[in-house]
Scaffold this motif. Sequence first.
Motif, PDB file in Angstrom:
ATOM      1  N   THR A 156     -27.606 -15.504 -85.193  1.00  0.00           N
ATOM      2  CA  THR A 156     -27.945 -16.684 -86.100  1.00  0.00           C
ATOM      3  C   THR A 156     -29.280 -17.453 -85.212  1.00  0.00           C
ATOM      4  O   THR A 156     -29.038 -17.733 -84.041  1.00  0.00           O
ATOM      5  CB  THR A 156     -26.844 -17.790 -86.220  1.00  0.00           C
ATOM      6  OG1 THR A 156     -25.798 -16.900 -87.137  1.00  0.00           O
ATOM      7  CG2 THR A 156     -27.245 -18.812 -87.097  1.00  0.00           C
ATOM      8  N   GLY A 160     -33.450 -19.795 -79.328  1.00  0.00           N
ATOM      9  CA  GLY A 160     -33.427 -18.627 -80.433  1.00  0.00           C
ATOM     10  C   GLY A 160     -34.530 -17.687 -80.092  1.00  0.00           C
ATOM     11  O   GLY A 160     -34.383 -16.423 -80.544  1.00  0.00           O
ATOM     12  N   PHE A 182     -31.049 -21.229 -85.190  1.00  0.00           N
ATOM     13  CA  PHE A 182     -31.281 -22.511 -85.425  1.00  0.00           C
ATOM     14  C   PHE A 182     -32.669 -22.795 -85.330  1.00  0.00           C
ATOM     15  O   PHE A 182     -32.927 -22.992 -84.137  1.00  0.00           O
ATOM     16  CB  PHE A 182     -30.444 -23.482 -84.914  1.00  0.00           C
ATOM     17  CG  PHE A 182     -28.815 -23.383 -85.178  1.00  0.00           C
ATOM     18  CD1 PHE A 182     -28.274 -22.561 -86.241  1.00  0.00           C
ATOM     19  CD2 PHE A 182     -27.778 -24.102 -84.397  1.00  0.00           C
ATOM     20  CE1 PHE A 182     -27.137 -22.305 -86.557  1.00  0.00           C
ATOM     21  CE2 PHE A 182     -26.603 -23.850 -84.685  1.00  0.00           C
ATOM     22  CZ  PHE A 182     -26.039 -23.039 -85.810  1.00  0.00           C
ATOM     23  N   TYR A 201     -30.595 -21.681 -80.404  1.00  0.00           N
ATOM     24  CA  TYR A 201     -31.182 -22.739 -81.024  1.00  0.00           C
ATOM     25  C   TYR A 201     -32.521 -22.989 -80.441  1.00  0.00           C
ATOM     26  O   TYR A 201     -32.480 -23.031 -79.372  1.00  0.00           O
ATOM     27  CB  TYR A 201     -30.134 -24.110 -80.861  1.00  0.00           C
ATOM     28  CG  TYR A 201     -30.486 -25.343 -81.588  1.00  0.00           C
ATOM     29  CD1 TYR A 201     -31.577 -25.379 -82.199  1.00  0.00           C
ATOM     30  CD2 TYR A 201     -29.477 -26.204 -81.583  1.00  0.00           C
ATOM     31  CE1 TYR A 201     -32.054 -26.791 -82.928  1.00  0.00           C
ATOM     32  CE2 TYR A 201     -29.656 -27.493 -82.227  1.00  0.00           C
ATOM     33  CZ  TYR A 201     -30.726 -27.631 -82.730  1.00  0.00           C
ATOM     34  OH  TYR A 201     -30.924 -28.807 -83.520  1.00  0.00           O
ATOM     35  N   ILE A 228     -22.584 -19.472 -78.254  1.00  0.00           N
ATOM     36  CA  ILE A 228     -23.927 -20.345 -78.603  1.00  0.00           C
ATOM     37  C   ILE A 228     -24.543 -20.540 -77.389  1.00  0.00           C
ATOM     38  O   ILE A 228     -24.395 -20.981 -76.229  1.00  0.00           O
ATOM     39  CB  ILE A 228     -23.390 -21.766 -79.198  1.00  0.00           C
ATOM     40  CG1 ILE A 228     -22.289 -21.711 -80.373  1.00  0.00           C
ATOM     41  CG2 ILE A 228     -24.377 -22.682 -79.730  1.00  0.00           C
ATOM     42  CD1 ILE A 228     -21.809 -22.956 -80.912  1.00  0.00           C
ATOM     43  N   TRP A 253     -23.031 -20.526 -93.824  1.00  0.00           N
ATOM     44  CA  TRP A 253     -22.994 -19.780 -92.690  1.00  0.00           C
ATOM     45  C   TRP A 253     -21.596 -19.044 -92.157  1.00  0.00           C
ATOM     46  O   TRP A 253     -21.462 -17.924 -92.015  1.00  0.00           O
ATOM     47  CB  TRP A 253     -23.505 -20.665 -91.329  1.00  0.00           C
ATOM     48  CG  TRP A 253     -23.416 -19.891 -90.007  1.00  0.00           C
ATOM     49  CD1 TRP A 253     -24.318 -18.929 -89.673  1.00  0.00           C
ATOM     50  CD2 TRP A 253     -22.424 -19.910 -89.162  1.00  0.00           C
ATOM     51  NE1 TRP A 253     -24.050 -18.741 -88.293  1.00  0.00           N
ATOM     52  CE2 TRP A 253     -22.630 -19.152 -87.980  1.00  0.00           C
ATOM     53  CE3 TRP A 253     -21.173 -20.810 -89.145  1.00  0.00           C
ATOM     54  CZ2 TRP A 253     -21.968 -19.170 -87.122  1.00  0.00           C
ATOM     55  CZ3 TRP A 253     -20.349 -20.621 -88.013  1.00  0.00           C
ATOM     56  CH2 TRP A 253     -20.744 -19.806 -87.079  1.00  0.00           C
ATOM     57  N   ILE A 291     -25.606 -17.267 -81.469  1.00  0.00           N
ATOM     58  CA  ILE A 291     -26.469 -18.313 -82.051  1.00  0.00           C
ATOM     59  C   ILE A 291     -27.421 -18.620 -81.086  1.00  0.00           C
ATOM     60  O   ILE A 291     -27.211 -19.014 -79.758  1.00  0.00           O
ATOM     61  CB  ILE A 291     -25.761 -19.642 -82.382  1.00  0.00           C
ATOM     62  CG1 ILE A 291     -24.710 -19.286 -83.683  1.00  0.00           C
ATOM     63  CG2 ILE A 291     -26.503 -20.686 -82.958  1.00  0.00           C
ATOM     64  CD1 ILE A 291     -23.775 -20.329 -83.948  1.00  0.00           C
ATOM     65  N   HIS A 322     -20.728 -12.485 -82.243  1.00  0.00           N
ATOM     66  CA  HIS A 322     -21.738 -13.221 -82.908  1.00  0.00           C
ATOM     67  C   HIS A 322     -22.574 -14.172 -81.927  1.00  0.00           C
ATOM     68  O   HIS A 322     -21.888 -14.687 -80.999  1.00  0.00           O
ATOM     69  CB  HIS A 322     -21.191 -13.996 -84.052  1.00  0.00           C
ATOM     70  CG  HIS A 322     -20.276 -13.289 -85.048  1.00  0.00           C
ATOM     71  ND1 HIS A 322     -20.875 -12.368 -85.608  1.00  0.00           N
ATOM     72  CD2 HIS A 322     -18.945 -13.497 -85.274  1.00  0.00           C
ATOM     73  CE1 HIS A 322     -19.837 -11.908 -86.478  1.00  0.00           C
ATOM     74  NE2 HIS A 322     -18.660 -12.538 -86.164  1.00  0.00           N
TER      75      HIS A 322
END
Length: 592
Positions: A352, A329, A354, A325, A249, A553, A323, A321
């Motif tokens: 992903t 992002g 956000f 934000y 993340i 998700w 992510i 994976h």
Amino acid sequence: MADRAHTDGSQAALPAIPTLEELQHWTWVMGRAQQMLMEHGFDMLARLPEPPAHSPASPPALFDPVPAIRASADFWADTMQLWQRFLDPAAAGAAPPEPPERARDKRFKAPQWREQPLFDFIRQSYLLIADHMVKGVDAIDGVDERQKERIRFATQGFIDAMSPSNFAATNPLVLEKIVETRGESMLKGLQNMLADIEKGQLTHTDSAAFEVGRNIATTPGKVVKRTPLYELIHYAPTTEQVFATPLVIFPPWINRFYILDLTPEKSFIRWAVEQGLSVFVVSWKSADASMKDVVWDDYVERGQIDAIDTIRELLGVESVHAIGYCVAGTTLAATLALLEARGEAGKVASATFFTAQVDFEQAGDLNLFVDDEQLKLIQSLSGDGYLDGRYMAATFNLLRGRDLIWNYVTNNYLMGEEYAPFDLLHWNGDVTNLPARWHQSYLSDLYRDNKLVRPGAISISGTPIDLGTVRTPTYVQAGREDHIAPAESVWKITQHFAGPIRFVLAGSGHIAGVVNPPSAQKYQYWTNDEPAETLEAFVAGARETKGSWWPDWLGWIGERAPAKVAAESARIPGEGALAALADAPGDYVRMR
């Protein structure tokens, strides 16, 4: 202060109530402000350069004053009707019903604003003037739409600041509180205000109520890597098996990472761990003078790609994976494009986003802060090579001034109320500093010039990037009420990436739309499996699901890489090739 006898014969001091003449003067001042605003529009139009005769976009040769004159006439007509109802209600007749938005206005929800004629007049007069000031901006014709948006934003800020709820003499609740506490509330409010002036930042919550590692950011884990730019936190598994493909993340470095790890009940990080994911989080260092030369390339290469490669090597996996934000992002999009250009796209199994933007054409009110003058101002505030995080906090507060500025001025300065403990507002006030060079280029290259969506317009470490080459499976989450990254702007990711995309529109905004655990049973989200060219088309055919989008998700992640392995060896923080350097949440999150 005037005296008024209590029923027991004692005397209590009451603040002086504005006289009729003072109210008339106040109405005139606000009306004059509206008139000045329209006159400014006339003057600005007069100074516009003469466009080329052949230009197809040339504005009219003469400015049409009729809309502005009509708006001014309507204002004074409505004002006279208001005065007539106040001075002679019988002759004026019943007041028309108020629009629903006025009934929902939290500033005037107390019954005193309607039950006491004087304060009811103050309230109605203010709202009348506010409505007509906004109409006055709309009546300015022939002005560039971007310039009009700036005028509209400034006007709304002025209107919010001038609310009678923000002044002791025109707020009945403040007057009553002063009498009730015999002036103690006024002294307490002054103390709160002076404390904020000293620290240079508006306080929203009790700063002593929360501490990272004690009652926020408490998910167990270890810092397994520390660089001059970030700490990498590896969280301890709570299941016997975990997904083989780990999750990293990237939170925005404009704020602290623990927005995704507030209380255990709200923590996305803890929830992801409990679902069997091997979770890593990057905790960015708050900028100081040593980071004066840090640019966007560093956040891509030395930040995101370095963290991805570190996790791949630590766990012996091909991909992760990822992510991203908000601004992280946006950076993740550049990272994906760079990996594509290098033939290394396989390092990221899925991405992903956000509330993240890549196309800034419709980036909302933040665009109003990006012009040459604003950039020069920001540069002047970055003398040590970094921008003090308090300036960014003030900018974001301005976007929602009524809720994040004037609400607290009223409650904590005028009313002298104690600050309530609120974890989200504690995080909001826990500001981070930003590298000056990165911040300048981010605002100019992305917000102002929108280069990221132009193939080859931006290079990372000398390699031109093109978002149109990104084929990584992508999950995009947007907030329906997001005022920082508007849903219309986030949607544009779907128009630039080449790979499969799942778009989800979540209820609420930039924070609550993301931090919405399933256990809370709050809000909703919309999905649409049919192709859609626009966000409007997506919504028109979307299916609404109550509650959190997190399980949706997780199901999407599981479909991409369903394999699982035992939660042992390097899957335990500190037991692999990287030794534990500190307990989560680490050291960087505590640096100011």
